[in-house]
Scaffold this active site. Structure first.
Site, PDB file in Angstrom:
ATOM      1  N   GLY A  48       0.766  -1.244   0.000  1.00 22.80           N
ATOM      2  CA  GLY A  48       0.000   0.000   0.000  1.00 22.80           C
ATOM      3  C   GLY A  48       0.796   1.292   0.000  1.00 22.80           C
ATOM      4  O   GLY A  48       0.292   2.321  -0.424  1.00 22.80           O
ATOM      5  N   GLU A 102       3.932   3.877   6.197  1.00 20.98           N
ATOM      6  CA  GLU A 102       2.714   3.056   6.090  1.00 20.98           C
ATOM      7  C   GLU A 102       1.661   3.815   5.284  1.00 20.98           C
ATOM      8  O   GLU A 102       1.584   5.035   5.355  1.00 20.98           O
ATOM      9  CB  GLU A 102       2.150   2.792   7.494  1.00 20.98           C
ATOM     10  CG  GLU A 102       2.500   1.429   8.071  1.00 20.98           C
ATOM     11  CD  GLU A 102       1.605   0.317   7.550  1.00 20.98           C
ATOM     12  OE1 GLU A 102       1.073   0.422   6.421  1.00 20.98           O
ATOM     13  OE2 GLU A 102       1.440  -0.670   8.285  1.00 20.98           O
ATOM     14  N   ASP A 106      -4.914   1.516  10.989  1.00 19.51           N
ATOM     15  CA  ASP A 106      -6.308   1.227  11.339  1.00 19.51           C
ATOM     16  C   ASP A 106      -6.350   0.883  12.836  1.00 19.51           C
ATOM     17  O   ASP A 106      -6.473   1.770  13.672  1.00 19.51           O
ATOM     18  CB  ASP A 106      -6.767   0.076  10.436  1.00 19.51           C
ATOM     19  CG  ASP A 106      -8.239  -0.233  10.530  1.00 19.51           C
ATOM     20  OD1 ASP A 106      -8.963   0.503  11.200  1.00 19.51           O
ATOM     21  OD2 ASP A 106      -8.692  -1.232   9.931  1.00 19.51           O
ATOM     22  N   LYS A 134      -6.880   6.198  11.185  1.00 16.09           N
ATOM     23  CA  LYS A 134      -8.275   6.145  11.637  1.00 16.09           C
ATOM     24  C   LYS A 134      -8.254   6.151  13.165  1.00 16.09           C
ATOM     25  O   LYS A 134      -8.202   5.080  13.789  1.00 16.09           O
ATOM     26  CB  LYS A 134      -8.943   4.860  11.149  1.00 16.09           C
ATOM     27  CG  LYS A 134      -9.071   4.738   9.640  1.00 16.09           C
ATOM     28  CD  LYS A 134      -9.720   3.406   9.280  1.00 16.09           C
ATOM     29  CE  LYS A 134      -9.859   3.224   7.793  1.00 16.09           C
ATOM     30  NZ  LYS A 134     -10.309   1.852   7.434  1.00 16.09           N
ATOM     31  N   PHE A 156     -13.860   2.480   4.969  1.00 17.05           N
ATOM     32  CA  PHE A 156     -12.923   1.787   4.088  1.00 17.05           C
ATOM     33  C   PHE A 156     -12.573   2.671   2.896  1.00 17.05           C
ATOM     34  O   PHE A 156     -13.447   3.184   2.216  1.00 17.05           O
ATOM     35  CB  PHE A 156     -13.506   0.457   3.607  1.00 17.05           C
ATOM     36  CG  PHE A 156     -12.501  -0.363   2.861  1.00 17.05           C
ATOM     37  CD1 PHE A 156     -11.522  -1.067   3.552  1.00 17.05           C
ATOM     38  CD2 PHE A 156     -12.497  -0.401   1.477  1.00 17.05           C
ATOM     39  CE1 PHE A 156     -10.567  -1.810   2.866  1.00 17.05           C
ATOM     40  CE2 PHE A 156     -11.545  -1.137   0.782  1.00 17.05           C
ATOM     41  CZ  PHE A 156     -10.580  -1.841   1.481  1.00 17.05           C
ATOM     42  N   VAL A 157     -11.283   2.844   2.666  1.00 18.41           N
ATOM     43  CA  VAL A 157     -10.829   3.700   1.568  1.00 18.41           C
ATOM     44  C   VAL A 157      -9.976   2.921   0.571  1.00 18.41           C
ATOM     45  O   VAL A 157      -9.386   1.890   0.910  1.00 18.41           O
ATOM     46  CB  VAL A 157     -10.045   4.929   2.089  1.00 18.41           C
ATOM     47  CG1 VAL A 157     -10.960   5.875   2.849  1.00 18.41           C
ATOM     48  CG2 VAL A 157      -8.865   4.519   2.953  1.00 18.41           C
ATOM     49  N   ARG A 169      -5.379   0.203  -6.674  1.00 23.28           N
ATOM     50  CA  ARG A 169      -4.133   0.844  -6.220  1.00 23.28           C
ATOM     51  C   ARG A 169      -3.676   1.935  -7.182  1.00 23.28           C
ATOM     52  O   ARG A 169      -2.942   2.847  -6.808  1.00 23.28           O
ATOM     53  CB  ARG A 169      -3.001  -0.193  -6.093  1.00 23.28           C
ATOM     54  CG  ARG A 169      -3.240  -1.251  -5.032  1.00 23.28           C
ATOM     55  CD  ARG A 169      -1.945  -2.043  -4.813  1.00 23.28           C
ATOM     56  NE  ARG A 169      -2.166  -3.289  -4.101  1.00 23.28           N
ATOM     57  CZ  ARG A 169      -2.253  -3.413  -2.781  1.00 23.28           C
ATOM     58  NH1 ARG A 169      -2.188  -2.350  -2.008  1.00 23.28           N
ATOM     59  NH2 ARG A 169      -2.429  -4.597  -2.229  1.00 23.28           N
TER      60      ARG A 169
HETATM   61  P1  5GP Z   1      -4.000  -2.287  11.221  1.00 30.53           P
HETATM   62  O1  5GP Z   1      -2.998  -3.346  11.587  1.00 30.53           O
HETATM   63  O2  5GP Z   1      -3.544  -0.897  11.636  1.00 30.53           O
HETATM   64  O3  5GP Z   1      -5.363  -2.610  11.732  1.00 30.53           O
HETATM   65  O4  5GP Z   1      -4.163  -2.341   9.663  1.00 30.53           O
HETATM   66  C1  5GP Z   1      -3.246  -1.747   8.813  1.00 30.53           C
HETATM   67  C2  5GP Z   1      -3.373  -2.293   7.415  1.00 30.53           C
HETATM   68  O5  5GP Z   1      -4.725  -2.605   7.103  1.00 30.53           O
HETATM   69  C3  5GP Z   1      -2.974  -1.216   6.413  1.00 30.53           C
HETATM   70  O6  5GP Z   1      -1.583  -1.267   6.133  1.00 30.53           O
HETATM   71  C4  5GP Z   1      -3.815  -1.588   5.208  1.00 30.53           C
HETATM   72  O7  5GP Z   1      -3.160  -2.538   4.430  1.00 30.53           O
HETATM   73  C5  5GP Z   1      -5.051  -2.200   5.805  1.00 30.53           C
HETATM   74  N1  5GP Z   1      -6.176  -1.242   5.880  1.00 30.53           N
HETATM   75  C6  5GP Z   1      -6.720  -0.695   6.988  1.00 30.53           C
HETATM   76  N2  5GP Z   1      -7.728   0.114   6.686  1.00 30.53           N
HETATM   77  C7  5GP Z   1      -7.835   0.093   5.334  1.00 30.53           C
HETATM   78  C8  5GP Z   1      -8.702   0.775   4.410  1.00 30.53           C
HETATM   79  O8  5GP Z   1      -9.605   1.571   4.746  1.00 30.53           O
HETATM   80  N3  5GP Z   1      -8.493   0.502   3.094  1.00 30.53           N
HETATM   81  C9  5GP Z   1      -7.525  -0.353   2.661  1.00 30.53           C
HETATM   82  N4  5GP Z   1      -7.415  -0.526   1.342  1.00 30.53           N
HETATM   83  N5  5GP Z   1      -6.696  -0.997   3.494  1.00 30.53           N
HETATM   84  C10 5GP Z   1      -6.852  -0.772   4.823  1.00 30.53           C
END
Ligand code: 5GP
Length: 180
Positions: A48, A102, A106, A134, A156-157, A169
C-alpha cells in the site's frame, strides 16, 4: 459527487491527488527539519505505501536510503486482527535512524508489531509516518507515529496505493466506500 466502482463495491471521491500532494509536501518539510545532519533509512510497508513513499521521498533533501518490507495481514474490508509474517525485514539497521512508511493505520496492530520487531535490532531511533490514520479504530497507541497525513473516519478507503481485493491501487485520488 464523483463515484466509481471497484469490483462489486461503490466508492465516492474523498481526498484528491492535489490535496494529498500538498500535505505530503508539508510532511517532507517537517522530516527535513527533524533529520537535519542525519541519514535516515525509510522503510516502506508494501504494497500500500508505494505511491506515498514515491511522492514523500521526492520532498526529502537530507541524504537518505529507501527500503521496503512486506506484511500480509489484511483481507476484505475489515482488519483481520492477526499479524502474519514480516517478510524482507531490512538487516543491519543497528544505529540507524529509521522512518517506517505506512499507507494507513487502522487498529495499529501492524505498525506496532513492525516497530517492536525492528527495535530488536537496536536502531538509533525509530519513527513512523502514515498517510492516513483512523483514530477511532486505533487499539494500540503508537508513540513513534510522528508524521500523519490525514486523520479520517473509520471508513474503508481505496486508491493511491490502497486496494480493495487487490484492485484500485492505481487510482490517483483516494475514495471511500459509500453506504450499502
Ligand atoms: P491495522 O494493523 O492498523 O489494523 O491495519 C493496517 C493495514 O490494514 C494497512 O496497512 C492496510 O493494508 C489495511 N487497511 C486498513 N484500513 C484500510 C482501508 O480503509 N483501506 C484499505 N485498502 N486498506 C486498509
Amino acid at each position: 459527487m464523483h463515484k466509481i466502482k471497484v469490483e462489486d463495491k461503490e466508492f465516492e471521491i474523498f481526498l484528491e491527488n492535489d490535496t494529498l500532494n500538498k500535505r505530503i509536501r508539508l510532511l517532507g518539510i517537517q522530516i527535513n527539519v527533524d533529520y537535519e545532519g542525519k541519514c535516515p533509512l525509510f522503510i516502506g510497508v508494501l504494497n500500500g505505501s508505494f505511491l506515498f513513499m514515491a511522492d514523500l521521498i521526492k520532498e526529502i533533501d537530507v541524504p537518505c536510503e529507501v527500503a521496503f518490507m512486506r506484511v500480509a495481514s489484511y483481507e476484505g474490508t475489515s482488519s483481520s486482527g492477526k499479524v502474519k509474517e514480516l517478510i524482507g525485514l531490512p538487516e543491519n539497521i543497528e544505529g540507524r535512524d529509521i522512518i517506517i512508511i505506512e499507507d494507513i493505520v487502522d487498529t495499529g496492530l501492524t505498525l506496532s508489531h513492525i516497530i517492536k520487531t525492528l527495535k530488536e535490532q537496536k536502531p538509533a531511533s525509530i519513527k513512523a509516518s502514515a498517510l492516513l490514520l483512523k483514530p477511532s479504530a486505533l487499539k494500540h497507541e503508537i508513540e513513534e507515529l510522528e508524521y500523519v497525513g490525514f486523520e479520517i473516519p473509520n471508513e474503508f478507503v481505496v486508491g493511491y496505493g490502497l486496494d480493495y481485493n487487490g484492485l484500485g491501487r492505481n487510482l490517483t485520488d483516494i475514495y471511500r466506500a459509500t453506504e450499502g
